[in-house]
Design a protein around this motif. Structure first.
Motif, short mmCIF file in Angstrom:
data_model
loop_
_atom_site.label_atom_id
_atom_site.label_comp_id
_atom_site.label_asym_id
_atom_site.label_seq_id
_atom_site.Cartn_x
_atom_site.Cartn_y
_atom_site.Cartn_z
N VAL A 137 15.17 46.34 51.66
CA VAL A 137 16.61 46.17 51.81
C VAL A 137 17.33 46.87 50.65
CG1 VAL A 137 18.48 44.48 51.60
CG2 VAL A 137 16.62 44.08 53.21
N LEU A 138 16.83 46.68 49.45
CA LEU A 138 17.41 47.33 48.27
C LEU A 138 17.22 48.85 48.33
CD1 LEU A 138 18.70 47.09 45.40
CD2 LEU A 138 16.36 46.93 44.53
N VAL A 139 15.98 49.28 48.59
CA VAL A 139 15.66 50.71 48.58
C VAL A 139 16.43 51.45 49.67
CG1 VAL A 139 13.82 52.39 48.98
CG2 VAL A 139 13.40 50.40 47.51
N GLN A 140 16.46 50.89 50.87
CA GLN A 140 17.13 51.58 51.97
C GLN A 140 18.65 51.61 51.78
OE1 GLN A 140 14.39 53.18 52.81
NE2 GLN A 140 15.29 53.30 54.86
N GLY A 141 19.20 50.58 51.15
CA GLY A 141 20.61 50.64 50.81
C GLY A 141 20.90 51.79 49.87
N ALA A 142 20.04 51.97 48.86
CA ALA A 142 20.22 53.05 47.89
C ALA A 142 20.06 54.42 48.55
CB ALA A 142 19.23 52.89 46.74
N LEU A 143 19.00 54.59 49.34
CA LEU A 143 18.75 55.88 49.97
C LEU A 143 19.83 56.22 51.00
CD1 LEU A 143 14.87 55.67 50.48
CD2 LEU A 143 16.09 57.19 48.91
N SER A 144 20.23 55.23 51.78
CA SER A 144 21.23 55.49 52.84
C SER A 144 22.54 55.98 52.25
CB SER A 144 21.47 54.21 53.65
OG SER A 144 20.31 53.83 54.36
N PHE A 145 23.04 55.27 51.26
CA PHE A 145 24.33 55.65 50.69
C PHE A 145 24.21 56.84 49.74
CE2 PHE A 145 25.71 51.82 52.61
CZ PHE A 145 27.08 51.91 52.74
N GLY A 146 23.04 57.02 49.12
CA GLY A 146 22.85 58.20 48.29
C GLY A 146 22.90 59.47 49.12
N VAL A 147 22.15 59.51 50.22
CA VAL A 147 22.16 60.67 51.11
C VAL A 147 23.53 60.83 51.78
CG1 VAL A 147 21.15 61.67 53.19
CG2 VAL A 147 19.67 60.58 51.50
N GLY A 148 24.10 59.71 52.24
CA GLY A 148 25.40 59.78 52.90
C GLY A 148 26.49 60.29 51.97
N SER A 149 26.50 59.82 50.72
CA SER A 149 27.49 60.27 49.76
C SER A 149 27.34 61.76 49.47
CB SER A 149 27.35 59.46 48.46
OG SER A 149 28.22 59.95 47.46
N ALA A 150 26.09 62.22 49.33
CA ALA A 150 25.86 63.64 49.08
C ALA A 150 26.33 64.50 50.25
CB ALA A 150 24.37 63.88 48.81
N LEU A 151 26.16 64.00 51.47
CA LEU A 151 26.62 64.76 52.64
C LEU A 151 28.14 64.85 52.68
CD1 LEU A 151 24.13 63.44 55.34
CD2 LEU A 151 24.34 65.80 54.54
N ILE A 152 28.83 63.78 52.31
CA ILE A 152 30.29 63.84 52.24
C ILE A 152 30.73 64.87 51.22
CG2 ILE A 152 32.38 62.57 51.65
CD1 ILE A 152 31.04 60.06 52.63
N THR A 153 30.08 64.88 50.06
CA THR A 153 30.40 65.86 49.03
C THR A 153 30.21 67.28 49.55
OG1 THR A 153 29.71 64.33 47.29
CG2 THR A 153 29.84 66.66 46.71
N GLN A 154 29.10 67.52 50.24
CA GLN A 154 28.86 68.85 50.78
C GLN A 154 29.87 69.22 51.86
OE1 GLN A 154 26.68 71.15 49.46
NE2 GLN A 154 26.76 69.52 47.93
N ALA A 155 30.32 68.23 52.63
CA ALA A 155 31.37 68.50 53.62
C ALA A 155 32.66 68.94 52.94
CB ALA A 155 31.61 67.26 54.47
N LEU A 156 32.99 68.32 51.82
CA LEU A 156 34.20 68.69 51.10
C LEU A 156 34.07 70.08 50.48
CD1 LEU A 156 35.02 65.27 49.41
CD2 LEU A 156 36.13 66.29 51.40
N TYR A 157 32.89 70.42 49.98
CA TYR A 157 32.66 71.79 49.50
C TYR A 157 32.82 72.78 50.65
CZ TYR A 157 30.83 70.66 44.82
OH TYR A 157 30.69 70.25 43.50
#
Length: 396
Positions: free
Chosen positions: A296-316
């Protein structure tokens, strides 16, 4: 990071709390307003639809307004509809407030994303994005469980009052610290921005964001039956494990903010592979309490880590659409937040068991990984044959 950026994050925290808190307030709302539980559930659906439609539409409508003006208009509207929602005794009025609140939330987040990256250096968009999304993750950690506790002790209306009160300091801080500036859309035409949004790199990035976020919210929505019916925890553990997922998500966006700007492709590929492996492992070991808590902890971190990076790349990738890029990134996330729970629900209705949302999450991440890998290979130029091409100009 500028102080005003953290105030934008505070507003996003209030809005994230509002978006998710109804998962624990539905039965009380249904009983108080004399409607069925399924009817009360339409409040969540209405908010999701409002977010999907509102993000690009509100971004377009706010183009000719200074960003501070647009942010204040959206946030004050959001605050006022929660006051109305706390006071009303009509389900129809409450439903309207959820739609209007979602439109305001979507517009605020779309403008806030663009405003945030404008406050930092061009190579620090990831850190700025992580501050904003940190508000969403803190809503999972503290806001949603806090809203549930308020509902238990003082009724569901108290949660609406709390969201309104948390929004007040953000309004004051934005008024004082966000520069008035020129209209956000000055110098760029809406049609020109819309044309730039058709760029293949941006379209693929938005699709990946929707798939990863769909996987996240598929499991998050049905995490309660997984940990009670499969893992064997009592219902009293549910708020703690939801908060643990939120704690992991906060860690994820923080790490993404530090590393996704420098080496985005290795970060995303490694994170996506680990995320897929985590969902598969969670599905296989969900009956083990220790494994479930860790994942639960690990998947929360991975999910939002990858998701946040994708948003950043969308803005770039949306540099040619400085006012609409944030709106379409927000819409993509909410498309995922809508389709993920639907996919998990269909798996449950089909009788595939309470583990099935975990497998649906794994499937969505697998689709994202395949799509991203294919797109990345198409972007890479073909290798030259050094034997036959020796001495030939690079542009030959």
């Amino acid at each position: 990071m500028p102080f005003s950026l953290y105030m934008l994050g505070l507003a996003v925290f209030a809005q994230g709390t509002s978006e998710f808190m109804l998962s624990g307030l539905g039965p009380d709302i249904a009983a108080d307003l004399d409607v069925s539980l399924s009817t009360a559930g339409t409040l969540t659906s209405a908010f999701a639809v409002g977010m999907i439609i509102g993000a690009p539409v509100m971004a377009v409508l706010s183009r000719r307004r200074p960003r501070r003006t647009a942010l204040l208009a959206f946030l004050v509207t959001f605050l006022l509809v929660h006051v109305v929602g706390a006071l009303t005794s009509s389900f129809a009025v409450l439903l309207v407030t959820r739609v209007v609140g979602a439109l305001a939330n979507a517009g605020f987040l779309a403008v806030a994303l663009v405003t945030a990256i404008g406050m930092v250096e061009p190579n620090a968009k990831g850190r700025a994005t992580s501050v904003l999304l940190g508000g969403v993750t803190l809503a999972c950690v503290a806001g949603v469980p806090g809203g549930a506790l308020l509902g238990q002790f003082w009724g569901w209306r108290s949660a609406f009052w709390a969201v309104a009160l948390v929004s007040v300091p953000a309004v004051l801080a934005i008024l004082r610290s966000v520069p008035a500036g020129a209209p956000a859309g000055q110098g760029t035409g809406a049609l020109r921005e819309l044309r730039s949004l058709r760029a293949p790199r941006l379209v693929v990035t938005l699709l990946l964001g929707a798939l990863v976020n769909g996987a996240t919210f598929c499991t998050f929505t049905y995490l309660s039956p997984v940990i009670t019916d499969v893992t064997g925890f009592s219902e009293s553990w549910v708020p703690a494990l939801l908060a643990l997922f939120g704690a992991g998500s906060f860690i994820g966006v923080t790490v993404a903010g530090r590393y996704a700007d420098a080496r985005p492709v290795p970060f995303l590929l490694t994170g996506a592979v680990a995320l897929l492996a985590g969902w598969v492992l969670f599905a296989l070991t969900a009956g083990n309490p220790v494994a479930a808590v860790v994942l639960v902890l690990v998947q929360g971190a991975l999910s939002f880590g990858v998701g946040s990076a994708l948003i950043t790349q969308a803005l770039y990738a949306a540099s040619g659409a400085p006012t609409l890029g944030g709106g379409f990134a927000t819409a993509a996330l909410n498309v995922g937040a809508a389709i993920g729970p639907v996919g998990g629900g269909l798996a449950l209705v089909a009788g595939l068991g309470h583990r099935s949302p975990l497998w649906v999450s794994a499937l969505l991440v697998a689709l994202a990984l395949v799509t991203g890998t294919v797109a990345l290979r198409r972007r890479q130029p073909p290798r030259r044959n050094t034997a036959t091409d020796r001495g030939r100009p690079l542009d030959a």
